[in-house]
Design a protein around this motif. Structure first.
Motif, PDB file in Angstrom:
ATOM      1  N   GLN A 179      -8.061   0.634  -3.758  1.00 36.24           N
ATOM      2  CA  GLN A 179      -8.003   0.615  -2.059  1.00 36.24           C
ATOM      3  C   GLN A 179      -9.797   0.427  -1.580  1.00 36.24           C
ATOM      4  O   GLN A 179      -9.727  -0.596  -0.889  1.00 36.24           O
ATOM      5  N   LYS A 180     -10.749   0.980  -2.406  1.00 33.61           N
ATOM      6  CA  LYS A 180     -11.945   0.514  -1.972  1.00 33.61           C
ATOM      7  C   LYS A 180     -12.319  -0.900  -2.342  1.00 33.61           C
ATOM      8  O   LYS A 180     -13.042  -1.578  -1.416  1.00 33.61           O
ATOM      9  N   THR A 181     -11.964  -1.261  -3.282  1.00 33.88           N
ATOM     10  CA  THR A 181     -12.057  -2.797  -3.727  1.00 33.88           C
ATOM     11  C   THR A 181     -11.356  -3.937  -2.752  1.00 33.88           C
ATOM     12  O   THR A 181     -11.980  -4.590  -2.310  1.00 33.88           O
ATOM     13  N   ASN A 182     -10.184  -3.256  -2.351  1.00 32.77           N
ATOM     14  CA  ASN A 182      -9.612  -4.340  -1.526  1.00 32.77           C
ATOM     15  C   ASN A 182     -10.205  -4.266  -0.023  1.00 32.77           C
ATOM     16  O   ASN A 182     -10.392  -5.179   0.802  1.00 32.77           O
ATOM     17  N   LYS A 183     -10.660  -2.922   0.450  1.00 32.61           N
ATOM     18  CA  LYS A 183     -11.452  -3.155   1.457  1.00 32.61           C
ATOM     19  C   LYS A 183     -12.889  -3.908   1.657  1.00 32.61           C
ATOM     20  O   LYS A 183     -13.184  -4.293   2.591  1.00 32.61           O
ATOM     21  N   ARG A 184     -13.447  -3.763   0.402  1.00 33.65           N
ATOM     22  CA  ARG A 184     -14.606  -4.387   0.402  1.00 33.65           C
ATOM     23  C   ARG A 184     -14.439  -6.196   0.254  1.00 33.65           C
ATOM     24  O   ARG A 184     -15.044  -6.862   1.089  1.00 33.65           O
ATOM     25  N   LYS A 185     -13.314  -6.498  -0.473  1.00 33.44           N
ATOM     26  CA  LYS A 185     -12.847  -7.896  -0.235  1.00 33.44           C
ATOM     27  C   LYS A 185     -12.481  -8.366   1.012  1.00 33.44           C
ATOM     28  O   LYS A 185     -12.780  -9.420   1.656  1.00 33.44           O
ATOM     29  N   SER A 186     -11.988  -7.367   1.832  1.00 38.45           N
ATOM     30  CA  SER A 186     -11.340  -7.917   2.988  1.00 38.45           C
ATOM     31  C   SER A 186     -12.616  -8.059   4.167  1.00 38.45           C
ATOM     32  O   SER A 186     -12.696  -8.642   5.243  1.00 38.45           O
TER      33      SER A 186
ATOM     34  N   SER B 265      -7.280   5.123  -5.364  1.00 45.08           N
ATOM     35  CA  SER B 265      -8.512   4.902  -4.515  1.00 45.08           C
ATOM     36  C   SER B 265      -9.584   4.010  -4.908  1.00 45.08           C
ATOM     37  O   SER B 265     -10.091   3.474  -3.951  1.00 45.08           O
TER      38      SER B 265
ATOM     39  N   SER C 272       0.751  -1.199   0.103  1.00 49.22           N
ATOM     40  CA  SER C 272      -0.213  -0.087   0.094  1.00 49.22           C
ATOM     41  C   SER C 272       0.801   1.407   0.121  1.00 49.22           C
ATOM     42  O   SER C 272       1.729   1.174   0.723  1.00 49.22           O
TER      43      SER C 272
END
Length: 584
Positions: free
Chosen positions: A577-584, A574, A138
């Motif tokens: 980062q939002k995609t990774n946050k949703r997957k986690s 950005s 990141s």
């Protein structure tokens, strides 16, 4: 003869009279019953009519509430039409992995064919299969390095003689190094005077034949402003959206006052000067294989009232990266029809009926905008959530494919083939679903309007899969039409019809520079220096092709404007980062 409690007379005449009286009473009762039945039927009809009126009013109220919510959202709400990703399944993990693998395979095949042949491919695939995926590091939000070309002033901070003394032994301390940091400072823009002196020459022998060195042609003959000042004023109004009264205040800080009426005359002169370059840009736009177009409103002062006028934008393709604006008094179809009279190719636009006469000529092919289609479904999600979100799911899958194609750097025939393979099956399934569900919705409801719009535009919506030069939506024109849209919030209106046409010229000049990623002031300053000389010395129409922004940038690469690239990287980061946050 008698009955219990009701004796009957024996006289026949009396009996007939009683029967007649009872028949009359019965007839009166029947008549009264008919009247009551009629009244009840009338009341039921009134009640049914009231029910219909109530239903119509409720539908009208629902429509007005939706319009009010739409207006409030446009005024105060977020502009992006986001949906909850948990409500949709765009692709299964297996489907998306298969699409990505096929795209990567296609790119690998093209690379191996160009570089080393198919023999090198298995080793590459084996090594990539053995390599374990690494978690992307990141990136922080650190400060960007200050460009090296900026002038630097070194400021040395030293200890005083007293502070240099060692507190332990009392001897002076010596320098062992320096801690370095940089800070940006702002120097306000400055005005300078260009003092022109034209040297005169004469023959000392005959005292005649006086010759004066010529002065190069200026943007405004015998005018006060130089090219740089004119470029600054033009860019400030049509690139930074500053009205002239604010420029009047800004320039007054330099100690000299320019009235806004004077600034207006300068801008009018610049528009008249660069019109040949604007005409060349319009000609190049019409050479395009694909043109994106849209329009937006602007007020015009006319005899004490404001008229609703229009700015039309036309954006060329990758080979002709120019933006041409036109001003018109009305939103009639004759305006785009006149501009596109000699054009043949694809026209990507919204469903405005004024373009129909352009398509009717047979030389222009209609391409619709999926973003406009999506907006209908987005606005209908409150009234019919299930159907609206299902349609949004189909559209989201199409956009996800476009994202994957862009990451794979597909263009031209390769992009067309990928769309035919992956997007067409989704469009076919979407159309089948539309046909099945269309009869189950009210035509005038928001969801019904979404069905009607999508099916009416279906052929044009699918046309982007026929050519790799086409886009899935008309967002290119939507972005360029924002320039006059943002400007009108500051300028409020144009002063006259001629002012509207000049504004269209200068908007085209500035928008084309931005679209070609040229630093607009540097390019416009060079144009205003060179163009008067070309026009003054030309015996016929001058060749101005080297002054076009993209051509000029090739010879002046140091003026490439990278702000769009930086913003694109930031948006992608950005989004990731939002995609990774949703997957986690």
């Amino acid at each position: 003869m008698s009955t219990e409690g009701h004796p009957l007379p024996n006289d026949v005449e009396q009996l007939k009279a009683m029967i007649a009286a009872q028949s009359a009473a019965l007839a009166q009762r029947e008549q009264l019953l008919v009247q009551q039945t009629t009244v009840i039927a009338q009341r039921e009809a009134v009640i049914a009519s009231q029910h219909d009126t109530i239903e119509k009013q409720l539908k009208k109220l629902a429509g007005l509430e939706q319009q009010l919510a739409r207006l409030l959202r446009r005024q105060y709400g977020p502009q992006k039409e986001r949906i909850d990703p948990d409500q949709l399944t765009l692709f299964t993990a297996e489907e998306l992995a298969e699409v990505v693998q096929q795209l990567q395979q296609g790119v690998a095949d093209s690379v191996s064919t160009d570089d080393g042949g198919p023999d090198d491919q298995p080793a590459t695939e084996e090594s990539s299969a053995d390599a374990s995926p690494k978690k992307p590091r990141s990136k922080g939000h650190g400060r960007r390095p200050i460009p090296a070309h900026l002038p630097r002033e070194v400021i040395v901070h030293e200890l005083s003689d007293a502070d240099r003394m060692c507190p332990c032994c009392g001897r002076p301390r010596t320098e062992i190094g320096r801690d370095v940091s940089e800070q940006l400072e702002f120097i306000p823009a400055q005005l300078k005077v260009l003092h022109h002196e034209r040297v005169r020459y004469a023959c000392q022998a005959c005292q005649e034949n006086v010759a004066t060195a010529p002065k190069p042609a200026q943007p405004i003959d015998k005018g006060l402003p130089g090219p740089g000042l004119l470029a600054y004023v033009t860019l400030s109004k049509y690139g930074d959206y500053l009205p002239l009264y604010r420029l009047e205040d800004i320039l007054s800080r330099s100690g000299i006052l320019f009235r806004r009426s004077t600034l207006c005359d300068w801008i009018a002169s610049v528009a008249d000067l660069v019109k040949p370059l604007y005409d060349l840009m319009c000609e190049r736009v019409l050479r395009s294989h694909v043109i994106h177009t849209d329009d937006t409103g602007i007020k015009m002062l006319a005899e004490g009232q404001c008229l609703n006028c229009k700015f039309w934008t036309y954006v060329g393709d990758e080979s002709n990266r120019y933006v041409a604006y036109e001003f018109s008094l009305t939103r009639e179809g004759k305006n785009p029809s006149r501009f596109l009279e000699d054009f043949s190719g694809y026209l990507q636009a919204d469903a405005f009926s004024g373009y129909d006469q352009v398509y009717a000529r047979g030389r222009v092919i209609e391409v619709a905008c999926m973003a406009h289609c999506r907006r209908y479904w987005w606005e209908a999600r409150q009234t019919d959530s299930r159907r609206a979100h299902e349609a949004l799911g189909y559209i989201a899958r199409l956009y996800e494919l476009e994202t994957q194609f862009e990451k794979a750097l597909l263009k031209g025939d390769a992009l067309r083939a990928a769309r035919q393979q992956h997007a067409l099956p989704i469009l076919t399934a979407f159309e089948n679903w539309l046909r099945q569900e269309q009869d189950n919705v009210l035509p005038k409801s928001p969801i019904g309007q979404a069905f009607t719009y999508t099916l009416n535009q279906w052929q044009a919506l699918c046309r982007y899969t026929e050519d790799g030069a086409l886009e899935i939506d008309n967002n290119i024109a939507e972005r360029t039409v924002k320039l006059p849209a943002i400007g009108r919030k500051n300028w409020l209106f144009v002063g006259s019809e001629s002012g509207g046409h000049r504004a269209a010229i200068l908007l085209s000049i500035i928008a084309s520079a931005k679209y070609c990623q040229v630093e607009p002031w540097a390019w416009l300053n060079a144009v205003l220096k060179e163009l008067p000389i070309r026009l003054a010395s030309a015996t016929g129409p001058p060749d101005l092709s080297d002054l076009l922004p993209d051509v000029w940038l090739n010879s002046h690469p140091e003026y490439r404007w990278t702000i769009d690239d930086i913003r694109k990287v930031e948006r992608e980061r950005s989004r990731q980062q939002k995609t990774n946050k949703r997957k986690s």
